[in-house]
Write an enzyme that holds these catalytic residues in place. Structure first.
Site, PDB file in Angstrom:
ATOM      1  N   ASP A 216     -13.013   0.064  15.705  1.00 37.45           N
ATOM      2  CA  ASP A 216     -13.716   0.342  14.451  1.00 37.45           C
ATOM      3  C   ASP A 216     -14.055  -0.963  13.729  1.00 37.45           C
ATOM      4  OD1 ASP A 216     -14.905   1.894  12.478  1.00 37.45           O
ATOM      5  OD2 ASP A 216     -13.031   2.195  11.370  1.00 37.45           O
TER       6      ASP A 216
ATOM      7  N   LYS B 143       0.869  -1.173   0.000  1.00 37.40           N
ATOM      8  CA  LYS B 143       0.000   0.000   0.000  1.00 37.40           C
ATOM      9  C   LYS B 143       0.908   1.227   0.000  1.00 37.40           C
ATOM     10  CE  LYS B 143      -3.654   2.255   2.651  1.00 37.40           C
ATOM     11  NZ  LYS B 143      -4.513   2.149   3.835  1.00 37.40           N
TER      12      LYS B 143
END
Length: 140
Positions: free
Chosen positions: A109, A16
């Site tokens: 989350d 990434k």
């Protein structure tokens, strides 16, 4: 996200890249904290981070390659899961959460979009991702 091959092992990895110009200084610190937290964790249901590099323009995060898509997409495609499949998903998910909590990390989350699968098969191992909101927590 890019695919890469580790030269020594021949294993595929995901890379990434994040542009530093698009990050605020606080966002870069959060990202670095996320990577450091993930590097501390070694569980089959948590995305493994292998390396973290940076140059003057970009941050590079090297992780295991997962090509199975998000849990969210599987829920939409399937409309429903059998009790067995639901149980397998929950077992993996709760095992990873328990591991994080034992190591003093709270994800904060968890949602279907932050759970991905290693492969496209129905029996694929799931991986929890996106520890950007995670915090260290010590139980007293």
């Amino acid at each position: 996200m890019f695919k890469a091959i580790h030269l020594k092992t021949g294993l595929q990895r995901a890379v990434k890249t994040v542009s530093k110009s698009r990050l605020k200084a606080t966002d870069q610190r959060f990202l670095e904290t996320e990577v450091e937290n993930l590097k501390k964790l070694d569980h089959p249901n948590i995305l493994k981070v292998y390396e973290f590099y940076q140059d003057k323009d970009f941050l590079y995060i090297v992780t295991e390659l997962c090509i199975g898509g998000e849990l969210f997409d599987r829920i939409i495609e399937s409309r429903s899961f059998s009790e067995h499949t639901s149980g397998q998903i929950m077992k993996q998910l709760l095992s990873a959460i328990k591991y994080c909590h034992r190591h003093g990390i709270v994800h904060r989350d968890l949602k279907p979009e932050n759970i991905i699968f290693e492969s496209k098969t129905r029996e694929s191992t799931l991986k929890i991702i996106d520890f950007g909101a995670a915090r260290e927590y010590r139980y007293e």
